[in-house]
Motif scaffolding. Structure first.
Motif, PDB file in Angstrom:
ATOM      1  N   THR A  11       3.695  -2.464   0.661  1.00  0.00           N
ATOM      2  CA  THR A  11       3.641  -0.948   0.769  1.00  0.00           C
ATOM      3  C   THR A  11       2.349  -0.433   1.393  1.00  0.00           C
ATOM      4  OG1 THR A  11       4.848  -0.565  -1.446  1.00  0.00           O
ATOM      5  CG2 THR A  11       3.637   1.431  -0.417  1.00  0.00           C
ATOM      6  N   ALA A  12       2.530   0.014   2.510  1.00  0.00           N
ATOM      7  CA  ALA A  12       1.354   0.387   3.465  1.00  0.00           C
ATOM      8  C   ALA A  12       1.540   1.874   3.709  1.00  0.00           C
ATOM      9  CB  ALA A  12       1.337  -0.356   4.866  1.00  0.00           C
ATOM     10  N   PRO A  13       0.949   2.593   3.026  1.00  0.00           N
ATOM     11  CA  PRO A  13       0.854   4.298   3.001  1.00  0.00           C
ATOM     12  C   PRO A  13       0.542   4.544   4.430  1.00  0.00           C
ATOM     13  CG  PRO A  13      -0.119   3.627   0.870  1.00  0.00           C
ATOM     14  CD  PRO A  13       0.044   2.294   1.782  1.00  0.00           C
ATOM     15  N   ALA A  14       1.398   5.516   5.078  1.00  0.00           N
ATOM     16  CA  ALA A  14       0.921   5.841   6.457  1.00  0.00           C
ATOM     17  C   ALA A  14       0.703   7.537   6.421  1.00  0.00           C
ATOM     18  CB  ALA A  14       1.970   5.633   7.390  1.00  0.00           C
ATOM     19  N   LEU A  15      -0.423   7.908   6.270  1.00  0.00           N
ATOM     20  CA  LEU A  15      -0.848   9.457   6.015  1.00  0.00           C
ATOM     21  C   LEU A  15      -0.848  10.187   7.501  1.00  0.00           C
ATOM     22  CD1 LEU A  15      -3.948   8.497   3.863  1.00  0.00           C
ATOM     23  CD2 LEU A  15      -1.356   8.500   3.100  1.00  0.00           C
ATOM     24  N   TYR A  16      -0.028  11.193   7.329  1.00  0.00           N
ATOM     25  CA  TYR A  16      -0.035  12.112   8.684  1.00  0.00           C
ATOM     26  C   TYR A  16      -0.866  13.373   8.530  1.00  0.00           C
ATOM     27  CZ  TYR A  16       4.370   9.307   9.970  1.00  0.00           C
ATOM     28  OH  TYR A  16       5.340   8.449  10.231  1.00  0.00           O
ATOM     29  N   LEU A  17      -1.720  13.233   9.390  1.00  0.00           N
ATOM     30  CA  LEU A  17      -2.684  14.248   9.538  1.00  0.00           C
ATOM     31  C   LEU A  17      -2.060  15.436  10.308  1.00  0.00           C
ATOM     32  CD1 LEU A  17      -5.988  12.527  10.953  1.00  0.00           C
ATOM     33  CD2 LEU A  17      -5.588  13.820   8.704  1.00  0.00           C
ATOM     34  N   PRO A  18      -2.097  16.966   9.745  1.00  0.00           N
ATOM     35  CA  PRO A  18      -1.509  17.909  10.347  1.00  0.00           C
ATOM     36  C   PRO A  18      -2.027  18.226  11.727  1.00  0.00           C
ATOM     37  CG  PRO A  18      -2.393  18.436   8.214  1.00  0.00           C
ATOM     38  CD  PRO A  18      -2.970  17.188   8.474  1.00  0.00           C
ATOM     39  N   THR A  51      -3.294   3.658   6.479  1.00  0.00           N
ATOM     40  CA  THR A  51      -3.643   4.193   7.683  1.00  0.00           C
ATOM     41  C   THR A  51      -3.166   5.687   8.034  1.00  0.00           C
ATOM     42  OG1 THR A  51      -1.249   3.963   8.517  1.00  0.00           O
ATOM     43  CG2 THR A  51      -2.835   2.144   8.855  1.00  0.00           C
ATOM     44  N   TYR A  52      -3.833   6.280   8.638  1.00  0.00           N
ATOM     45  CA  TYR A  52      -3.753   7.623   9.006  1.00  0.00           C
ATOM     46  C   TYR A  52      -3.827   8.181  10.394  1.00  0.00           C
ATOM     47  CZ  TYR A  52      -9.085   8.040   9.080  1.00  0.00           C
ATOM     48  OH  TYR A  52     -10.103   7.960   9.363  1.00  0.00           O
ATOM     49  N   LEU A 106      -2.441  -4.937  12.116  1.00  0.00           N
ATOM     50  CA  LEU A 106      -3.050  -5.427  11.022  1.00  0.00           C
ATOM     51  C   LEU A 106      -2.349  -6.606  10.131  1.00  0.00           C
ATOM     52  CD1 LEU A 106      -5.036  -2.230   9.843  1.00  0.00           C
ATOM     53  CD2 LEU A 106      -6.295  -4.400  10.633  1.00  0.00           C
ATOM     54  N   LYS A 107      -1.291  -6.279  10.004  1.00  0.00           N
ATOM     55  CA  LYS A 107      -0.380  -7.305   9.128  1.00  0.00           C
ATOM     56  C   LYS A 107      -0.104  -8.535  10.127  1.00  0.00           C
ATOM     57  CE  LYS A 107       2.279  -4.136   6.375  1.00  0.00           C
ATOM     58  NZ  LYS A 107       3.487  -3.599   5.962  1.00  0.00           N
ATOM     59  N   ARG A 108      -0.153  -8.343  11.267  1.00  0.00           N
ATOM     60  CA  ARG A 108       0.009  -9.491  12.360  1.00  0.00           C
ATOM     61  C   ARG A 108      -1.380 -10.327  12.079  1.00  0.00           C
ATOM     62  NH1 ARG A 108       4.450  -9.654  15.725  1.00  0.00           N
ATOM     63  NH2 ARG A 108       5.606  -7.950  15.960  1.00  0.00           N
ATOM     64  N   VAL A 109      -2.453  -9.713  12.082  1.00  0.00           N
ATOM     65  CA  VAL A 109      -3.785 -10.490  11.747  1.00  0.00           C
ATOM     66  C   VAL A 109      -4.019 -11.009  10.470  1.00  0.00           C
ATOM     67  CG1 VAL A 109      -6.226 -10.120  11.943  1.00  0.00           C
ATOM     68  CG2 VAL A 109      -4.800  -8.940  13.631  1.00  0.00           C
ATOM     69  N   ALA A 110      -3.150 -10.347   9.551  1.00  0.00           N
ATOM     70  CA  ALA A 110      -3.356 -10.768   8.231  1.00  0.00           C
ATOM     71  C   ALA A 110      -2.505 -12.304   8.065  1.00  0.00           C
ATOM     72  CB  ALA A 110      -2.795  -9.856   7.287  1.00  0.00           C
ATOM     73  N   VAL A 111      -1.312 -12.433   8.716  1.00  0.00           N
ATOM     74  CA  VAL A 111      -0.597 -13.359   8.484  1.00  0.00           C
ATOM     75  C   VAL A 111      -1.199 -14.768   8.798  1.00  0.00           C
ATOM     76  CG1 VAL A 111       1.336 -14.449   9.291  1.00  0.00           C
ATOM     77  CG2 VAL A 111       1.665 -12.137   8.693  1.00  0.00           C
ATOM     78  N   GLY A 166       0.630   8.935  11.624  1.00  0.00           N
ATOM     79  CA  GLY A 166       0.663   8.002  10.361  1.00  0.00           C
ATOM     80  C   GLY A 166       0.074   6.676  10.438  1.00  0.00           C
ATOM     81  N   GLY A 167       0.051   6.339  11.693  1.00  0.00           N
ATOM     82  CA  GLY A 167      -0.546   4.940  11.426  1.00  0.00           C
ATOM     83  C   GLY A 167       0.332   3.558  11.554  1.00  0.00           C
ATOM     84  N   THR A 168       1.663   3.740  11.659  1.00  0.00           N
ATOM     85  CA  THR A 168       2.447   2.770  11.218  1.00  0.00           C
ATOM     86  C   THR A 168       2.382   1.680  12.212  1.00  0.00           C
ATOM     87  OG1 THR A 168       4.260   3.758  12.553  1.00  0.00           O
ATOM     88  CG2 THR A 168       4.097   4.168  10.160  1.00  0.00           C
ATOM     89  N   ARG A 169       2.114   1.862  13.568  1.00  0.00           N
ATOM     90  CA  ARG A 169       1.933   0.696  14.544  1.00  0.00           C
ATOM     91  C   ARG A 169       0.695   0.223  14.064  1.00  0.00           C
ATOM     92  NH1 ARG A 169       3.873   2.641  20.419  1.00  0.00           N
ATOM     93  NH2 ARG A 169       5.983   3.773  19.835  1.00  0.00           N
ATOM     94  N   CYS A 170      -0.278   1.105  13.904  1.00  0.00           N
ATOM     95  CA  CYS A 170      -1.947   0.155  13.496  1.00  0.00           C
ATOM     96  C   CYS A 170      -1.595  -0.819  12.384  1.00  0.00           C
ATOM     97  CB  CYS A 170      -2.616   1.336  13.257  1.00  0.00           C
ATOM     98  SG  CYS A 170      -4.191   1.046  12.150  1.00  0.00           S
TER      99      CYS A 170
END
Length: 212
Positions: free
Chosen positions: A149-156, A122-123, A135-140, A127-131
Motif C-alpha cells: 500500500t503506497a498512499p498517493a495524495l492528490y494536491l488540489p 507520495t503527493y 522508489l519501489k524499483r530502487v527498493a527491490v 498523486g505521485g504514483t510514478r514517483c
C-alpha cells in the motif's frame, strides 16, 4: 544530526521528508501522517528533515556496499537508519520522479536498507504514483521490505497553481484510510506477523519490478 551508536528498538518509525525545496508542503504533510500514525498504531514516529542532514554527494571515496563509511555525517545517517524499526518516505513527485535529495540520502547507504520495513507516501497534482513506482524499483535491489500500500495524495489544483490555503486534514481527508493501512502493514512487518499471502504478494511484486 546526532553521532553515536544506535540499536533498533523496533518501535521507532522514521518519517523521512523527501523535499528540501523552499516553500515546501512536506513538513505539514509529514506532521499529518505522524498524527495519523500516533492515533492508529502504538509506534513512535520521528520526523527526519533531510535539510538537517547534509550528505554531500561526492565525499565518500568508497562504494557503500563494499567499504566502511569515512565521513562522520554518513556514519551518523547510517546509525539513524539502523536504529529505526521502519522508515516511511514522504515525498513529492517532481517531473514524474522523486527529488534528488532523497535519492542521495538512499544512495549514501546500502546494508542498512536490507530487510528494513518501509512505506512510500507520495503527493502532488497527480498523486505521485510514478514517483512511488520508481522508489519501489530502487527498493527491490536494496532488499527493502516495502509494504504494497503506497498512499498517493492528490494536491488540489488551487494549492499548486494559485497558492490557495492548504490543510492536509481537509484536503487529504479521503486518503486517511490508505495512510492508516500502510502504517498498520508496517506494524505487522515490524512484529513479524506478516501473513504468508502478504509475503508472497510482495515477493511477486518485487520480481515483476525487477524484470520490467
Amino acid at each position: 544530526m546526532q553521532i553515536g551508536a544506535a540499536m533498533s528498538d523496533g518501535k521507532t518509525v522514521l518519517l523521512v521528508m523527501g523535499s528540501t525545496r523552499a516553500g515546501r508542503l512536506c513538513p505539514r504533510i509529514t506532521a499529518w501522517i505522524q498524527h495519523i500514525g500516533q492515533s492508529c498504531t502504538d509506534l513512535r514516529y520521528e520526523v527526519i528533515d533531510l535539510a538537517d542532514w547534509p550528505l554531500p554527494a561526492n565525499d565518500e571515496p568508497g562504494i557503500p556496499a563494499l567499504t566502511p563509511y569515512s565521513q562522520p555525517h554518513t556514519q551518523a545517517w547510517s546509525e539513524k537508519v539502523k536504529g529505526a524499526g521502519a522508515v516511511v518516505f514522504v515525498t513529492p513527485q517532481f517531473n514524474w520522479g522523486y527529488p534528488a535529495v532523497l535519492k542521495n540520502a538512499i544512495d549514501h547507504l546500502y546494508h542498512e536498507w536490507r530487510g528494513k520495513p518501509v512505506a512510500f507516501v507520495t503527493y502532488g497534482g497527480h498523486g505521485g504514483t510514478r514517483c512511488a513506482r520508481q522508489l519501489k524499483r530502487v527498493a527491490v535491489p536494496l532488499k527493502m521490505s516495502f509494504v504494497l500500500t503506497a498512499p498517493a495524495l492528490y494536491l488540489p489544483e488551487a494549492v499548486i497553481r494559485h497558492n490557495a490555503p492548504f490543510d492536509p486534514g481537509r484536503d487529504f481527508a479521503r486518503h486517511v484510510g490508505s495512510v492508516q493501512k500502510a502504517l498498520k502493514l508496517l506494524v505487522t512487518q515490524i512484529a513479524g506477523r506478516e501473513s504468508w499471502w502478504a509475503q508472497l504478494r510482495r515477493r511477486l511484486v518485487s520480481l515483476l519490478l525487477a524484470i520490467t
